[in-house]
Design a protein around this motif. Structure first.
Motif, PDB file in Angstrom:
ATOM      1  N   ARG A 125       0.827  -1.207   0.000  1.00 47.99           N
ATOM      2  CA  ARG A 125       0.000   0.000   0.000  1.00 47.99           C
ATOM      3  C   ARG A 125       0.854   1.247   0.000  1.00 47.99           C
ATOM      4  N   SER A 126       1.938   1.239   0.766  1.00 47.10           N
ATOM      5  CA  SER A 126       2.812   2.411   0.813  1.00 47.10           C
ATOM      6  C   SER A 126       3.454   2.664  -0.542  1.00 47.10           C
ATOM      7  N   VAL A 127       3.901   1.606  -1.204  1.00 48.19           N
ATOM      8  CA  VAL A 127       4.514   1.762  -2.529  1.00 48.19           C
ATOM      9  C   VAL A 127       3.502   2.308  -3.523  1.00 48.19           C
ATOM     10  N   TRP A 128       2.276   1.764  -3.500  1.00 50.53           N
ATOM     11  CA  TRP A 128       1.248   2.228  -4.423  1.00 50.53           C
ATOM     12  C   TRP A 128       0.886   3.685  -4.163  1.00 50.53           C
ATOM     13  N   ALA A 129       0.869   4.087  -2.898  1.00 54.69           N
ATOM     14  CA  ALA A 129       0.582   5.491  -2.582  1.00 54.69           C
ATOM     15  C   ALA A 129       1.655   6.407  -3.173  1.00 54.69           C
ATOM     16  N   TRP A 130       2.905   5.998  -3.065  1.00 58.71           N
ATOM     17  CA  TRP A 130       3.987   6.800  -3.637  1.00 58.71           C
ATOM     18  C   TRP A 130       3.912   6.824  -5.155  1.00 58.71           C
ATOM     19  N   ARG A 183       1.188   6.704  -6.960  1.00 60.73           N
ATOM     20  CA  ARG A 183       0.120   7.643  -7.333  1.00 60.73           C
ATOM     21  C   ARG A 183       0.612   9.083  -7.275  1.00 60.73           C
ATOM     22  N   VAL A 184       1.280   9.423  -6.182  1.00 56.82           N
ATOM     23  CA  VAL A 184       1.731  10.808  -6.005  1.00 56.82           C
ATOM     24  C   VAL A 184       2.818  11.161  -7.015  1.00 56.82           C
ATOM     25  N   LEU A 185       3.801  10.290  -7.165  1.00 52.27           N
ATOM     26  CA  LEU A 185       4.891  10.577  -8.090  1.00 52.27           C
ATOM     27  C   LEU A 185       4.410  10.592  -9.537  1.00 52.27           C
ATOM     28  N   LEU A 214     -12.757  14.901 -17.237  1.00 48.09           N
ATOM     29  CA  LEU A 214     -13.409  14.289 -16.079  1.00 48.09           C
ATOM     30  C   LEU A 214     -13.070  12.808 -15.970  1.00 48.09           C
ATOM     31  N   LEU A 215     -13.017  12.122 -17.122  1.00 45.65           N
ATOM     32  CA  LEU A 215     -12.618  10.713 -17.097  1.00 45.65           C
ATOM     33  C   LEU A 215     -11.173  10.567 -16.625  1.00 45.65           C
ATOM     34  N   ALA A 216     -10.329  11.504 -17.032  1.00 43.26           N
ATOM     35  CA  ALA A 216      -8.932  11.449 -16.591  1.00 43.26           C
ATOM     36  C   ALA A 216      -8.812  11.656 -15.090  1.00 43.26           C
ATOM     37  N   MET A 217      -9.728  12.406 -14.492  1.00 43.99           N
ATOM     38  CA  MET A 217      -9.673  12.656 -13.060  1.00 43.99           C
ATOM     39  C   MET A 217      -9.943  11.403 -12.242  1.00 43.99           C
ATOM     40  N   THR A 218     -10.506  10.368 -12.863  1.00 45.98           N
ATOM     41  CA  THR A 218     -10.744   9.112 -12.139  1.00 45.98           C
ATOM     42  C   THR A 218      -9.483   8.274 -12.028  1.00 45.98           C
ATOM     43  N   LEU A 219      -8.430   8.627 -12.777  1.00 45.83           N
ATOM     44  CA  LEU A 219      -7.185   7.867 -12.696  1.00 45.83           C
ATOM     45  C   LEU A 219      -6.505   8.121 -11.348  1.00 45.83           C
ATOM     46  N   PRO A 220      -6.023   7.077 -10.694  1.00 43.52           N
ATOM     47  CA  PRO A 220      -5.412   7.241  -9.364  1.00 43.52           C
ATOM     48  C   PRO A 220      -3.966   7.703  -9.418  1.00 43.52           C
ATOM     49  N   LEU A 221      -3.669   8.678 -10.268  1.00 43.55           N
ATOM     50  CA  LEU A 221      -2.320   9.229 -10.369  1.00 43.55           C
ATOM     51  C   LEU A 221      -2.440  10.740 -10.293  1.00 43.55           C
ATOM     52  N   ASN A 222      -2.415  11.282  -9.097  1.00 42.49           N
ATOM     53  CA  ASN A 222      -2.596  12.728  -8.979  1.00 42.49           C
ATOM     54  C   ASN A 222      -2.037  13.206  -7.649  1.00 42.49           C
ATOM     55  N   VAL A 223      -1.863  14.492  -7.587  1.00 43.19           N
ATOM     56  CA  VAL A 223      -1.452  15.171  -6.357  1.00 43.19           C
ATOM     57  C   VAL A 223      -2.578  16.119  -5.989  1.00 43.19           C
ATOM     58  N   GLY A 224      -3.447  15.694  -5.074  1.00 45.62           N
ATOM     59  CA  GLY A 224      -4.593  16.517  -4.714  1.00 45.62           C
ATOM     60  C   GLY A 224      -5.522  16.781  -5.890  1.00 45.62           C
ATOM     61  N   GLY A 225      -5.620  15.836  -6.815  1.00 45.50           N
ATOM     62  CA  GLY A 225      -6.475  15.999  -7.984  1.00 45.50           C
ATOM     63  C   GLY A 225      -5.773  16.554  -9.205  1.00 45.50           C
ATOM     64  N   TRP A 226      -4.523  17.010  -9.058  1.00 43.93           N
ATOM     65  CA  TRP A 226      -3.778  17.608 -10.165  1.00 43.93           C
ATOM     66  C   TRP A 226      -2.914  16.550 -10.850  1.00 43.93           C
ATOM     67  N   GLY A 227      -2.848  16.616 -12.170  1.00 48.38           N
ATOM     68  CA  GLY A 227      -2.002  15.692 -12.913  1.00 48.38           C
ATOM     69  C   GLY A 227      -2.666  15.234 -14.202  1.00 48.38           C
ATOM     70  N   PRO A 228      -3.390  14.107 -14.173  1.00 49.20           N
ATOM     71  CA  PRO A 228      -4.029  13.605 -15.390  1.00 49.20           C
ATOM     72  C   PRO A 228      -5.016  14.586 -16.009  1.00 49.20           C
TER      73      PRO A 228
END
Length: 340
Positions: free
Chosen positions: A3-8, A10-12, A246-260
């Protein structure tokens, strides 16, 4: 550890997308996104956010009550605002939903069911988004429709192979675990809760209505952001591009919603014959609008912190120490004597 690796990851991943955009397009698009915002557009976006939050909280109430949990609308609105603020302020974009799920579960004495209620509520919104998004993307002229016309057969074949492989894995796993009663009970419980929370006659009309209003609110916010950024394109031309974001916002790769969201919007505007920089600016404006719309959650957090600090804490009861009482010796017996 996983879980910790997956969290990193997503953020990175979200940070890498933002870094790539800055490298390719510079910082001017981000700065322009802050310059073009005024008080009027902020107020409009905030009011739209109030509407979407209330309907989202109502959807949560419907699902929670459908699976047998108690949840008042007023409390749901406060918890939803708190979740939105935490999602916008913390990396990952889901910690707020985790918090409201666990909190509601603890309040009602069933954390597992509280988590499942939030998962079902969010799933309902995603289903409506995917149905509407795919319908618009395959019918309205857009970069996605152009790509489908060019590579539609290959995309369909690839999707079929992926679905078939996933079904094989799932079925094989189920057969291997067919004797596990715990999994069987969990699957049965999940199906019953999906039916009661989403598909029952009493719930599904309200769930669909609430999800549709929430989606319409997000699209309206995007339109306001586009107009603030100087875009004069028609809503029909903007709709596929906004749904892609909006579809891109569902991707779990973001920093507080920013990114995709920013990356897909920049690509979509460039592919549609418009400016990638303008697309990025619109995404930045939308991100600021979303953060401002979530600010009441900060008030909820502060109010609850003050309430907890003012609540008198129960004092520990004094422990009575045992009192040592020395044992008393029995009085000596006096023998009676008779005189001679």
């Amino acid at each position: 550890m996983t879980r910790s690796v997956w969290a990193w990851v997503r953020v990175l991943g979200g940070a890498a997308i933002i870094g790539l955009l800055v490298w390719k397009l510079g910082t001017s698009a981000f700065l322009d996104g802050l310059r073009v915002i005024d008080g009027g557009t902020l107020l409009v976006a905030f009011l739209i956010g109030v509407t979407t939050t209330v309907f989202s909280a109502w959807r949560w109430c419907l699902v929670a009550r459908g699976i047998g949990m108690r949840l008042r609308l007023r409390a749901a609105i406060a918890d939803y605002y708190k979740a939105l603020f935490l999602n916008a302020a913390l990396p990952g974009g889901v910690l707020g939903d985790v918090d409201r799920a666990v909190r509601h579960g603890k309040d009602t004495g069933d954390v597992g069911r509280g988590v499942r209620a939030v998962v079902l509520e969010r799933t309902a919104g995603q289903i409506v988004l995917f149905v509407v998004g795919l319908t618009v993307l395959v019918t309205v002229p857009s970069p996605v429709l152009d790509e489908l016309e060019r590579h539609g057969a290959a995309a369909a074949t690839t999707a079929s192979i992926i679905i078939a492989a996933a079904a094989t894995v799932v079925l094989g796993t189920r057969r291997l675990r067919a004797g596990t009663s715990r999994i069987a009970r969990g699957a049965r419980t999940a199906l019953l809760e999906i039916r009661a929370g989403l598909l029952s006659r009493r719930n599904w009309p309200g769930v669909v209505l609430a999800s549709s209003v929430v989606l319409a609110g997000h699209l309206a916010t995007f339109v306001v952001a586009a107009r603030a950024a100087g875009s004069t394109a028609s809503v029909l031309r903007l709709a596929p591009l906004m749904l892609l974001a909006l579809l891109a916002m569902t991707l779990p790769l973001n920093v507080g919603g920013w990114g995709p969201r920013e990356g897909v919007t920049a690509w979509a505007f460039a592919a549609a014959g418009m400016s990638a920089t303008q697309g990025l600016t619109i995404a930045v404006v939308y991100g600021v609008f979303a953060f401002v719309a979530a600010l009441p959650g900060l008030i909820v957090l502060a109010a609850r912190f003050v309430a907890r600090s003012r609540t008198p804490q129960p004092l520990d009861e004094p422990v009575e120490e045992p009192v040592f009482v020395p044992a008393q010796r029995p009085a000596p017996r006096v023998l009676a004597t008779t005189g001679a």
